[in-house]
Design an enzyme around this catalytic site. Structure first.
Site, short mmCIF file in Angstrom:
data_model
loop_
_atom_site.label_atom_id
_atom_site.label_comp_id
_atom_site.label_asym_id
_atom_site.label_seq_id
_atom_site.Cartn_x
_atom_site.Cartn_y
_atom_site.Cartn_z
N HIS A 87 47.10 37.37 35.92
CA HIS A 87 46.21 38.35 36.52
C HIS A 87 46.12 38.11 38.04
O HIS A 87 46.11 36.98 38.51
CB HIS A 87 44.81 38.20 35.92
CG HIS A 87 43.82 39.20 36.43
ND1 HIS A 87 43.73 40.46 35.92
CD2 HIS A 87 42.89 39.12 37.41
CE1 HIS A 87 42.79 41.13 36.56
NE2 HIS A 87 42.27 40.34 37.47
N SER A 104 42.59 45.25 39.36
CA SER A 104 41.55 44.66 38.53
C SER A 104 40.30 45.55 38.50
O SER A 104 40.38 46.69 38.05
CB SER A 104 41.25 43.24 39.03
OG SER A 104 40.48 42.52 38.11
N ASP A 153 47.44 37.52 30.95
CA ASP A 153 46.21 38.08 31.51
C ASP A 153 45.28 38.50 30.38
O ASP A 153 45.69 39.27 29.51
CB ASP A 153 46.56 39.30 32.38
CG ASP A 153 45.35 39.93 33.08
OD1 ASP A 153 44.22 39.47 32.85
OD2 ASP A 153 45.56 40.89 33.83
#
Length: 352
Positions: free
Chosen positions: A324, A199, A294
């Site tokens: 995610h 991320s 996501d």
């Protein structure tokens, strides 16, 4: 960090839910979810249902403090038992840009039986540049180290809003430089240094790789980018398709970006949005893992395609049935662990 009783109870509930027969898990999770031609995995659907029931969220009403605390305890709910066959050593990384004593804390993970001059991954945790830490991603670092058979250097970079852009990006490059310069002291081969993260950490890894290559001299030989944030300047379709209901929300993304890159920061700057870099040639090969459900999916995949167009070897792997942050859920079900194991195998092959 001692684990509060409520967290222990929640962890027991989560473990118990995933131990139930598949039919019961399906009844709890609800009817299968199909969106954008993808069917959400039962493992993912069940954790989303449990999160909704417990009112869990990435960004909590109290703001930065409560959100950070929740992230720290989250791994006890979904990370699984601690992988004990990995030695841990605490380090300090000199950094001229770091505040305070001019050092960044880091943890070196070394799998049992690993010889000297191994491959090494410089790892940056996710959390929107605002939450998360080495501790919140301890299970991820251990898993990658053990599965890939490499050392992992997990870095405590500075967080926003106390330290907005470019603090975290500067820290990422300082950590990478440290690993390249001190590889021997870390038990690693200087010719087998990778950079990676999940991320926001994937964003920092991509930015560090770009900066290292553009300046010339030592650079990483591989990038491990898990559902990376790559472009804060454009809103792509997945941002709207999965804006709400899949843990990371579009509103969360705005909240994180407003703290990491507030005005007058230009969010099209490659230091914030590595996809916006004018030149991607010469970058190291990459594994880019994305999740089907996501809001960040499309920008991660756009970065992979841009790397390919620039002649960079890329393995793009969409996990169409996951959400995610899937690497953080390796302790529950099997799909999260399966997807993260694939990334670890790509790292192992790249650094063997």
């Amino acid at each position: 960090m001692s684990i509060p009783l409520p967290v222990r109870i929640q962890a027991a509930v989560v473990r118990g839910a995933y131990a139930l027969p598949e039919g019961v898990r399906r009844a709890i999770a609800g009817a299968p979810v199909v969106r954008d031609g993808q069917t959400l995995a039962l493992d993912a659907q069940l954790i989303l249902k449990l999160q909704r029931l417990s009112k869990a969220a990435l960004v909590l009403p109290g703001g930065v403090g409560p959100s950070r605390t929740a992230m720290e305890y989250g791994r006890h709910l979904v990370g699984g038992p601690t992988i004990g066959s990995v030695a841990v050593r605490e380090l300090k990384i000199p950094s001229e840009s770091a505040s305070g004593d001019g050092e960044l804390a880091a943890t070196l993970y070394s799998p049992a039986g690993l010889g000297e001059r191994s491959g090494l991954l410089v790892f940056f945790h996710g959390g929107g540049w605002v939450v998360g830490s080495r501790a919140s991603h301890d299970h991820v670092a251990r898993f990658l180290a053990q599965r890939a058979g490499v050392r992992v250097l997990s870095v405590e970079y500075r967080l926003a809003p106390e330290h907005a852009y470019p603090a975290a990006a500067d820290d990422a490059l300082a950590a990478l430089d440290f690993a390249l310069a001190k590889a021997g002291d870390l038990g690693a081969d200087p010719a087998r240094i990778a950079v990676g993260g999940d991320s926001a950490g994937g964003n920092l890894a991509a930015v560090a790789a770009q900066r290292a290559v553009r300046r010339g001299g030592p650079a990483p030989v591989f990038q491990l980018l898990l559902y990376p944030a790559t472009d804060a300047s454009v809103r792509r379709p997945s941002r709207d398709l999965f804006a709400d209901g899949y843990f990371l929300t579009s509103a969360d993304m705005d909240w994180f970006a407003d703290r990491y890159a507030p005005e007058p920061v230009d969010r099209a700057d490659p230091g914030v949005s590595p996809l916006r870099a004018a030149d991607l040639t010469g970058l190291p090969p990459a594994y880019v893992g994305t999740a089907g459900y996501d809001p960040l999916r499309d920008e991660g995949e756009a970065y992979a395609e841009a790397l390919r167009a620039a002649g960079v070897a890329v393995e793009l792997s969409r996990q169409p049935d996951l959400i995610h942050g899937y690497a953080n859920y390796i302790g529950i079900g099997h799909r999260f662990r399966e997807a993260t194991a694939e990334a670890a195998e790509a790292l192992r092959k790249a650094l063997r």
